[in-house]
Design an enzyme around this catalytic site. Structure first.
Site, PDB file in Angstrom:
ATOM      1  N   SER A   1      -9.762   2.057   2.615  1.00  0.00           N
ATOM      2  CA  SER A   1      -8.826   2.779   1.792  1.00  0.00           C
ATOM      3  C   SER A   1      -7.796   1.880   1.095  1.00  0.00           C
ATOM      4  O   SER A   1      -7.134   2.316   0.152  1.00  0.00           O
ATOM      5  CB  SER A   1      -8.082   3.819   2.624  1.00  0.00           C
ATOM      6  OG  SER A   1      -7.303   3.179   3.622  1.00  0.00           O
TER       7      SER A   1
ATOM      8  N   SER B   1     -10.160  -0.294   6.870  1.00  0.00           N
ATOM      9  CA  SER B   1      -9.562  -0.192   5.534  1.00  0.00           C
ATOM     10  C   SER B   1      -8.889  -1.433   4.984  1.00  0.00           C
ATOM     11  O   SER B   1      -8.491  -1.433   3.821  1.00  0.00           O
ATOM     12  CB  SER B   1      -8.558   0.952   5.508  1.00  0.00           C
ATOM     13  OG  SER B   1      -9.236   2.146   5.282  1.00  0.00           O
TER      14      SER B   1
ATOM     15  N   LYS C   1       0.853  -1.195   0.000  1.00  0.00           N
ATOM     16  CA  LYS C   1       0.000   0.000   0.000  1.00  0.00           C
ATOM     17  C   LYS C   1       0.883   1.237   0.000  1.00  0.00           C
ATOM     18  O   LYS C   1       1.898   1.276   0.713  1.00  0.00           O
ATOM     19  CB  LYS C   1      -0.921  -0.045   1.215  1.00  0.00           C
ATOM     20  CG  LYS C   1      -1.946   1.094   1.271  1.00  0.00           C
ATOM     21  CD  LYS C   1      -2.898   0.907   2.455  1.00  0.00           C
ATOM     22  CE  LYS C   1      -3.925   2.018   2.547  1.00  0.00           C
ATOM     23  NZ  LYS C   1      -4.880   1.816   3.666  1.00  0.00           N
TER      24      LYS C   1
HETATM   25  N1  GLN Z   1     -13.320   4.496   5.988  1.00  0.00           N
HETATM   26  C1  GLN Z   1     -12.660   4.902   7.175  1.00  0.00           C
HETATM   27  C2  GLN Z   1     -12.214   6.337   7.048  1.00  0.00           C
HETATM   28  O1  GLN Z   1     -12.461   6.909   6.054  1.00  0.00           O
HETATM   29  C3  GLN Z   1     -11.518   3.992   7.512  1.00  0.00           C
HETATM   30  C4  GLN Z   1     -10.255   4.319   6.834  1.00  0.00           C
HETATM   31  C5  GLN Z   1      -9.101   3.446   7.257  1.00  0.00           C
HETATM   32  O2  GLN Z   1      -9.269   2.416   7.914  1.00  0.00           O
HETATM   33  N2  GLN Z   1      -7.919   3.887   6.910  1.00  0.00           N
HETATM   34  O3  GLN Z   1     -11.629   6.889   7.914  1.00  0.00           O
END
Ligand code: GLN
Length: 491
Positions: free
Chosen positions: A154, A178, A79
Site C-alpha cells: 500500500s 506494504s 505516507k
Molecule cells: N497487501 C496487504 C493487504 O492488503 C498488505 C497491506 C499492508 O502491508 N498495509 O493487506
C-alpha cells in the site's frame, strides 16, 4: 547544483556537511522535480513548498550553529496515514476529507527533532489495504519504470516517489508487505523493522498486531540512518520495545564471512514467476560468492500464511476502523439520528476494499465463527512464528523473493481480490511473526521491471539485514539504475 533530487541521503549529508548545498536547495530541487514529473507519476497527494522551505531554513540555521547529523536538513516524504501536526492525514480515503492532524506521530516528532524536513504526503491504498495503490480514493499512482503498471502498495506513493527521484527517503507502513512489495516493484530499498521497533503512536491503525512503520530509500545505508532516527522505545505505544537499536557500525564493512544465509524452497513454490525466481536465485549465489554460507532450511507452514493474515488483519481492521463514525474525524454525511449518520458516512466514505475487510473482520469475530476462523488463524500464526524460530536457530538471515511477480498492469488484478491477496505470500510471514525484513533491488524482468530480493531476520536484528543488503547492493549495479521519465520541463 541541479541534480540534488537524484542523490542519496548519505550523499546529501556529505554535500551539506561540506557546505556545498543547503537544505533549502534540496527542498527547491525536489519541488522542481515534482513539478516536472509528478504530474505523470502521481506519487504526491500534496506538498507545501513554503512550509518545507521554512523547515529547511531552520535546519540550515542549526547547521550554521555547528550541529550535524544524518537527518539534519533532509526532506522526508510521508505516507498519508502518519500524523504530521497541521497537515491533512487522509489515509487515501474520502472519509478523512478535511481532517487536520492535531499532533505529530512519534516517528515524525523524532525526525523533526533531528532536523529533517516533513516534505509532502504521498499516496497509498485506502487505510493501507491493498498491494497496488489502486485502492486509493485520492488518485492514481503509476510505476516510474512503466507508467502503465502499478507501483505496488500500500505504500505505493512512497516507493514511486523515491524511484522517480521526487523523494530522498520516505516513510511507509508494512502490515503484510506494504513497504517491501512496493520497494520491489519500484526498484528501491524497503525496510520493515521488527514489530515494536518504531512507535506506532500517530500511525493510523490498520491491524495493530501487525502494523510497523518502515522506510523506503535509495540505498541500504540510507534506510539504516533513517531507522536510527525513528526507532526506539516510546511510552506512548505499549508494544514498542525497550531494546536498544542494533549497533550498525559493523554492518557496512561489505564482509559476509561467517554469516549463515538460509534458503527455504517453500518460498519458491508459491507461483513465483520464473524471471523472479532466476533473479533471486542469482542474487543468493552472489551473496554466497561474497563469503556467506548458504544453509538449506524449511518453512513448512508457509502455505497457511495468506489465509491466517486475511482473517487476523481484517478482524483487527474491523475494530480499528470503528472509530471513523462521522462524528470525530473527517467527513460527515448528516442525518437525523446518530446511527443513520454513522451508516451514511461510512457508506459514502469507505471504498469497496475497506468495506470488504470490515465485513470479513466482523464476520470472523462474530459469535459462532470466532473459534472456527479467528482462533484457528491465531494458531496458524503461532506455527509460522515457530517456523521462523527454527529457521533462525540454523541461520542468521533468510533470503527469498519479495513478490511472486514484478509489477502488474494498472487494472490488471484489482477486480480479483484473491489473486491480489495471494501475491502477499512471501511478505506476510514476517508480519505474522513480528520479524524484520527488507527488499533490495536484485534485477530486472525482460520487460525492464525491477525485481526485489527479500532478506528476513529476527525482530531486532535489523543490523543483519543491513550487513547482507549493503554487501549485496554495493557489489551489484541494480540500485544505480534509474527509470527514464520524460520531464515536462528542465530541472
Ligand atoms: N497487501 C496487504 C493487504 O492488503 C498488505 C497491506 C499492508 O502491508 N498495509 O493487506
Amino acid at each position: 547544483m541541479s541534480d540534488l533530487f537524484a542523490k542519496s541521503l548519505r550523499e546529501l549529508r556529505g554535500l551539506l556537511d561540506a557546505g556545498e548545498c543547503s537544505s533549502r536547495d534540496i527542498v527547491q530541487a525536489l519541488h522542481d522535480r515534482i513539478e516536472a514529473v509528478d504530474g505523470t507519476v502521481g506519487a504526491y497527494l500534496e506538498h507545501d513548498l513554503q512550509d518545507a522551505l521554512k523547515q529547511a531554513a531552520a535546519a540550515d540555521e542549526r547547521r550554521a550553529a555547528g550541529e550535524t547529523g544524518p537527518m539534519l536538513g533532509i526532506p522526508v516524504a510521508i505516507k498519508d496515514l502518519l500524523n504530521v501536526k497541521g497537515q491533512s492525514c487522509r489515509c487515501g480515503s474520502k472519509l478523512l476529507e478535511g481532517y487536520v492532524s492535531p499532533y505529530d506521530a512519534t516517528c515524525v516528532a523524532k525526525l523533526r527533532a533531528a532536523g529533517a524536513v516533513m516534505f509532502g504526503r504521498v499516496n497509498m491504498d485506502e487505510f493501507a489495504m491493498g498491494a497496488s495503490t489502486e485502492n486509493s480514493a485520492l488518485g492514481l499512482t503509476r510505476n516510474p519504470w512503466d507508467l502503465d503498471r502499478v507501483p505496488g502498495g500500500s505504500s505505493g506513493g512512497s516507493a514511486a516517489a523515491v524511484a522517480a527521484d521526487t523523494a530522498i527517503v520516505s516513510l511507509g507502513s508494512d502490515t503484510g508487505g506494504s513497504v517491501r512489495q512496493p520497494a520491489s516493484f519500484c526498484g528501491c530499498v524497503g525496510l520493515k523493522p521488527g514489530y515494536g521497533r518504531v512507535s506506532r503512536y500517530g500511525l493510523t491503525a490498520f491491524a495493530s498486531s501487525l502494523d510497523q512503520v518502515g522506510v523506503l530509500s535509495k540505498t541500504v545505508a540510507d534506510a539504516a540512518d533513517t531507522l536510527g532516527c525513528i526507532g526506539g522505545y516510546d511510552p506512548r505505544d505499549s508494544t514498542s520495545v525497550r531494546q536498544e537499536l542494533p549497533d550498525v557500525s559493523g554492518a557496512f564493512s561489505g564482509e559476509l564471512k561467517g554469516m549463515k544465509v538460509g534458503v527455504a524452497e517453500e518460498f519458491f513454490g508459491v507461483g513465483v514467476d520464473p524471471e523472479v525466481e532466476a533473479a533471486v536465485r542469482k542474487a543468493i549465489d552472489h551473496v554466497a560468492g561474497l563469503g556467506a554460507e548458504i544453509v538449506p532450511v524449511s518453512f513448512p507452514h508457509l502455505q497457511y500464511a495468506v489465509a491466517a493474515y486475511y482473517i487476523i488483519a481484517p478482524a483487527e481492521a474491523s475494530t480499528n476502523l470503528a472509530r471513523f463514525d462521522g462524528v470525530r474525524y473527517g467527513a460527515r454525511v448528516d442525518a437525523d439520528d446518530p446511527v443513520e449518520l454513522m451508516k451514511r458516512t461510512r457508506e459514502a466514505g469507505f471504498g469497496p476494499e475497506v468495506k470488504r475487510r470490515v465485513l470479513l473482520g466482523t464476520y470472523v469475530l462474530s459469535s459462532g465463527y470466532y473459534d472456527a476462523y479467528y482462533v484457528k488463524a491465531l494458531k496458524a500464526r503461532a506455527l509460522i512464528k515457530r517456523d521462523f524460530d527454527e529457521v533462525f536457530s540454523a541461520c542468521d538471515v533468510l533470503l527469498g523473493p519479495v513478490s511472486p511477480t514484478p509489477a502488474y498492469r494498472i487494472g490488471g488484478e484489482i477486480n480479483d481480490p484473491l489473486t491480489m491477496y495471494k501475491g502477499d505470500i512471501c511478505t506476510i510471514p514476517a508480519n505474522l511473526a513480528g520479524g524484520s525484513g527488507m527488499s533490495v533491488p536484485c534485477g530486472f524482468s525482460s520487460d525492464g521491471l525491477p525485481i526485489g530480493l527479500q532478506i528476513l531476520a529476527p525482530a531486532f536484528s535489523e543490523d543483519r539485514l543491513f550487513r547482507v543488503g549493503h554487501a549485496y547492493e554495493q557489489s551489484t549495479e541494480w540500485h544505480v539504475r534509474k527509470p527514464q521519465l520524460t520531464v515536462s520541463r528542465d530541472t
